[in-house]
Design an enzyme around this catalytic site. Structure first.
Site, PDB file in Angstrom:
ATOM      1  N   ASP A  10       2.088 -18.058  55.067  1.00 49.57           N
ATOM      2  CA  ASP A  10       2.748 -19.073  56.283  1.00 49.57           C
ATOM      3  C   ASP A  10       2.834 -20.464  55.761  1.00 49.57           C
ATOM      4  O   ASP A  10       2.669 -20.423  54.825  1.00 49.57           O
ATOM      5  CB  ASP A  10       1.398 -18.610  57.177  1.00 49.57           C
ATOM      6  CG  ASP A  10       1.818 -19.594  58.790  1.00 49.57           C
ATOM      7  OD1 ASP A  10       1.267 -20.955  59.310  1.00 49.57           O
ATOM      8  OD2 ASP A  10       3.160 -20.334  59.313  1.00 49.57           O
ATOM      9  N   ASP A  12       3.716 -23.700  58.520  1.00 47.97           N
ATOM     10  CA  ASP A  12       3.080 -24.500  59.395  1.00 47.97           C
ATOM     11  C   ASP A  12       1.340 -24.213  59.276  1.00 47.97           C
ATOM     12  O   ASP A  12       0.781 -23.148  60.649  1.00 47.97           O
ATOM     13  CB  ASP A  12       3.629 -24.617  60.676  1.00 47.97           C
ATOM     14  CG  ASP A  12       5.882 -24.905  60.515  1.00 47.97           C
ATOM     15  OD1 ASP A  12       6.254 -24.012  60.449  1.00 47.97           O
ATOM     16  OD2 ASP A  12       5.220 -25.906  59.186  1.00 47.97           O
ATOM     17  N   GLU A  19       2.502 -29.631  61.634  1.00 46.61           N
ATOM     18  CA  GLU A  19       2.489 -29.746  62.843  1.00 46.61           C
ATOM     19  C   GLU A  19       1.836 -31.256  63.433  1.00 46.61           C
ATOM     20  O   GLU A  19       2.914 -31.774  64.084  1.00 46.61           O
ATOM     21  CB  GLU A  19       1.854 -28.461  63.928  1.00 46.61           C
ATOM     22  CG  GLU A  19       2.098 -26.990  63.297  1.00 46.61           C
ATOM     23  CD  GLU A  19       3.278 -26.743  63.762  1.00 46.61           C
ATOM     24  OE1 GLU A  19       3.603 -25.760  63.436  1.00 46.61           O
ATOM     25  OE2 GLU A  19       4.260 -27.275  64.584  1.00 46.61           O
TER      26      GLU A  19
HETATM   27  C1  XBP Z   1       5.412 -22.153  62.959  1.00 49.69           C
HETATM   28  C2  XBP Z   1       6.322 -22.594  64.046  1.00 49.69           C
HETATM   29  C3  XBP Z   1       7.398 -23.595  63.894  1.00 49.69           C
HETATM   30  C4  XBP Z   1       7.030 -24.495  63.529  1.00 49.69           C
HETATM   31  C5  XBP Z   1       8.191 -25.216  64.262  1.00 49.69           C
HETATM   32  O1  XBP Z   1       5.807 -21.500  62.005  1.00 49.69           O
HETATM   33  O2  XBP Z   1       6.377 -21.736  65.248  1.00 49.69           O
HETATM   34  O3  XBP Z   1       8.376 -22.954  65.131  1.00 49.69           O
HETATM   35  O4  XBP Z   1       6.028 -25.305  64.853  1.00 49.69           O
HETATM   36  O5  XBP Z   1       9.316 -25.539  63.173  1.00 49.69           O
HETATM   37  P1  XBP Z   1       4.928 -20.841  61.511  1.00 49.69           P
HETATM   38  P2  XBP Z   1      10.743 -24.861  64.053  1.00 49.69           P
HETATM   39  O6  XBP Z   1       5.139 -19.852  61.342  1.00 49.69           O
HETATM   40  O7  XBP Z   1       5.145 -21.140  59.697  1.00 49.69           O
HETATM   41  O8  XBP Z   1       3.209 -21.258  62.147  1.00 49.69           O
HETATM   42  O9  XBP Z   1      10.888 -26.467  64.851  1.00 49.69           O
HETATM   43  O10 XBP Z   1      11.695 -24.848  63.019  1.00 49.69           O
HETATM   44  O11 XBP Z   1      11.109 -23.673  64.285  1.00 49.69           O
END
Ligand code: XBP
Length: 255
Positions: A10, A12, A19
């Protein structure tokens, strides 16, 4: 005894604290640019993180505001959300270029260990592909984009986490069964997404997620750790390991 062949990460909250350091400030800057008096505090953003996807998160926020009026110049809500999100993505990538989003402990070391030991690498994330490219290029260098055989991201799949789509996409393109891979995540949504494909999943918690339900995880740790900065074990079995390395990954995969 399944042989370890690949690690699927993953992004974020797992590769970096994006975040806290990237997405939330970028959303707030995009709101300000649009003349909106919206401001997502750290706490409010934590609540909004229940919704996977930046566009989906803006929509959920707007739906919580009965007094919302579509600003002039926009034909519909989807168009307005897309434009806000595009501005947000511009700021996020700018923050990555400015070096404001460092990798979490142990990430660079583990990626390099995997490459040195021919363990294949992939990414399965909800975020926009441009954000992944900016983060990797400005932390590990542009060539690191080629380290990952698959970068499954954003709208490349029909359903976002906790749906399994993005991990299924990564496994399909690696052409590997889940038993030969390990997933790395930081949220319950991500854990559900990965484990639905059969992936054993390692959770590295963070300030936003440490209270979430990780009962389906194979291992829950504070972070991947370093030889001089051991991780804190939260649940699972690491034997006498002090940080997460390929030897531990093989042991978990073969167990
Ligand atoms: C986490 C998310 C992403 C980000 C924002 O992604 O939910 O939407 O918070 O990015 P991950 P965008 O699967 O890596 O934990 O605004 O580009 O959607």
């Amino acid at each position: 005894m399944a042989e370890l062949k690949a690690l699927i990460f993953d992004v974020d909250g797992t590769l970096a604290e994006t975040e806290r350091d990237g997405h939330r400030p970028a959303f707030n800057q995009a709101f300000a640019d649009a003349g909106l008096d919206w401001h997502w505090s750290t706490e409010r953003y934590g609540e909004l993180l229940e919704v996977s996807g930046g566009k989906e998160r803006i929509r959920a926020f707007i739906e919580s505001k009965p007094d919302f009026v579509l600003p002039a110049g926009f034909s519909d809500l989807t168009e307005f959300i897309r434009s806000l999100h595009a501005t947000k993505t511009k700021y996020y990538t700018q923050y990555a270029i400015e070096g404001r989003i460092p990798l979490r402990p142990g990430v660079e070391r583990l990626l390099n260990e995997a490459r040195a030991q021919d363990v294949r690498l992939a990414i399965a994330t909800t975020t926009t592909p441009a954000n992944v490219q900016a983060l990797l290029a400005n932390t590990l260098g542009v060539e690191s984009l080629n380290w990952f055989e698959v970068i499954a991201a954003g709208d490349m799949v029909p359903h976002k986490k906790p749906a399994p789509d993005v991990f299924e996409y990564a496994l399909d393109h690696l052409n590997l069964p889940p038993e030969n891979c390990l997933g790395f995540e930081d949220t319950n949504n991500g854990l559900l997404s990965a484990t639905q494909t059969g992936l054993k999943t390692i959770i590295t918690v963070n300030d936003y997620t440490h209270t979430q339900d990780f009962s389906k995880a194979t291992l829950v740790i504070s972070d991947l750790g370093e030889p001089d900065a051991p991780f804190k074990m939260i649940s699972g079995d690491v034997g006498d390991a002090q940080y997460f390395d390929i030897a531990l990954a093989r042991k978990i995969c073969e167990a």
